[in-house]
Design an enzyme around this catalytic site. Structure first.
Site, PDB file in Angstrom:
ATOM      1  CB  SER A   8      -0.930  -0.001   1.215  1.00 30.67           C
ATOM      2  OG  SER A   8      -0.186  -0.037   2.421  1.00 30.67           O
ATOM      3  CG  ASP A  12       0.008   6.615   7.640  1.00 29.80           C
ATOM      4  OD1 ASP A  12      -0.715   5.943   6.881  1.00 29.80           O
ATOM      5  OD2 ASP A  12       1.160   6.275   7.969  1.00 29.80           O
ATOM      6  CG  PHE A 102      -3.402   3.771   8.269  1.00 31.33           C
ATOM      7  CD1 PHE A 102      -4.068   2.579   8.523  1.00 31.33           C
ATOM      8  CD2 PHE A 102      -2.506   4.235   9.221  1.00 31.33           C
ATOM      9  CE1 PHE A 102      -3.843   1.863   9.695  1.00 31.33           C
ATOM     10  CE2 PHE A 102      -2.273   3.533  10.393  1.00 31.33           C
ATOM     11  CZ  PHE A 102      -2.947   2.350  10.633  1.00 31.33           C
ATOM     12  N   GLY A 228      10.987  -8.233  21.320  1.00 34.30           N
ATOM     13  CA  GLY A 228      11.954  -8.471  20.255  1.00 34.30           C
ATOM     14  C   GLY A 228      11.407  -9.267  19.096  1.00 34.30           C
ATOM     15  CG  ASP A 257       5.450  -0.877   7.667  1.00 36.65           C
ATOM     16  OD1 ASP A 257       5.085  -2.065   7.601  1.00 36.65           O
ATOM     17  OD2 ASP A 257       4.667   0.082   7.593  1.00 36.65           O
TER      18      ASP A 257
END
Length: 327
Positions: A8, A12, A102, A228, A257
């Protein structure tokens, strides 16, 4: 390594609610929820899974090809990505639809409630990776990120047909995909990325247990937030890499991301998985301490210092050559 990042491309709208979502939920009324959260802050930023990962790879010195669909309002965003080092020649521009949106609200416990409007993303299914490969002088890896479901399936099939390695990253779209679609996206991937919740959802959706998933992919990378990352394979022992501690949590949007960008940048430069994951965790913490998914400052010296403090001098020395080309 020549990497295409499919996924995408979005704007945002990030809001902050000062309370806790869970305090507003009544167990006996969950079948008829009607809530409105008064937000204290709104930030409008550039984002989208594909664009975020491509941006991170570019900041670490690679030149990824971004593959996705955007609207006519993408011009300024595209110019910014190009300036950062992202190849945007494979981005399809819609003639009728706006770039995806978003909308995400984060509470004081870092829980998030989000809505995604696809917009131009619906046209991503018309992009042919065969053409992208030809115009990009070849591809070594295609990351299939959250996108129009038709596009995700088409890109996966095409990459396998072209004998290009696939990194499957279905993330938010797991809620939209049926069992057969998820299986097609995952089966045969060299890398599979999920967070901990998505890992459970993927297994529930497919009916595959962990061992069954591992028989179908090369390596499964599971991010676990503050705990983690776990790296799983059918042929090697489980590897757990702790997170890089954060000094000030600001916004969790885009952290996953950033990890993927750091990890794949490390893999592209032939770092062992442990070192690649440590780089990914360090970049993820940088983004965690920033508002917006692409607004962070990447200072190589500061990133190395984070890695040194979290993982030691040996880890920092292993990553240092890669950061020589970072900006």
């Amino acid at each position: 390594m020549r990497i295409a990042v499919t996924g995408s491309i979005a704007t945002d709208h990030l809001l902050v609610f000062p309370g806790c979502f869970t305090d507003q939920l009544i167990a006996e009324q969950l079948d008829r929820v009607s809530l409105s959260f008064l937000a204290d802050r709104l930030e409008v930023r550039r984002g989208g899974v594909g664009a975020n990962i491509a941006f991170g790879l570019a900041r670490l010195g690679l030149r990824p090809v971004l593959v996705g669909a955007a609207g006519a309002d993408f011009a300024d965003y595209g110019a910014r990505l190009q300036a950062a080092g992202v190849n945007t020649s494979a981005v399809r521009i819609s003639e009728t639809l706006h770039t995806a949106r978003f909308m995400c609200t984060t509470d004081s416990d870092q829980n998030q409630i989000a809505t995604f409007y696809a917009g131009a993303m619906a046209e991503a299914r018309h992009i042919d990776l065969t053409d992208v490969r030809q115009t990009s002088d070849g591809l070594d890896l295609v990351l299939v990120g959250a996108d129009d479901p038709g596009a995700m399936l088409r890109h996966t099939v095409t990459a396998h047909d072209l004998d290009i390695d696939v990194a499957a990253d279905p993330s938010q779209q797991l809620a939209r995909l049926d069992a057969g679609q998820v299986k097609r996206l995952v089966d045969g991937a060299r890398w599979l990325f999920t967070n901990e919740y998505e890992a459970a959802l993927l297994q529930e959706r497919t009916g595959w247990g962990e061992s069954a998933v591992l028989r179908r992919v090369g390596t499964w990378v599971v991010t676990r937030g503050a705990d983690g990352v776990s790296i799983l394979s059918a042929h090697t022992p489980r590897l757990d890499v702790p997170a890089v501690p954060s000094e000030a949590i600001v916004d969790p949007t885009g952290v996953g991301d950033a990890f993927r960008a750091g990890f794949l940048a490390g893999v592209a430069r032939e770092l062992p998985y442990k070192r690649a994951a440590q780089l990914g965790c360090a970049l993820a913490t940088v983004v965690l301490e920033s508002v917006g998914t692409q607004e962070y400052k990447l200072l190589p010296g500061e990133l190395l210092a984070r890695i040194d403090r979290a993982y030691g001098h040996t880890a920092a020395r292993a990553v240092e050559p890669l950061l020589a080309s970072a900006a």
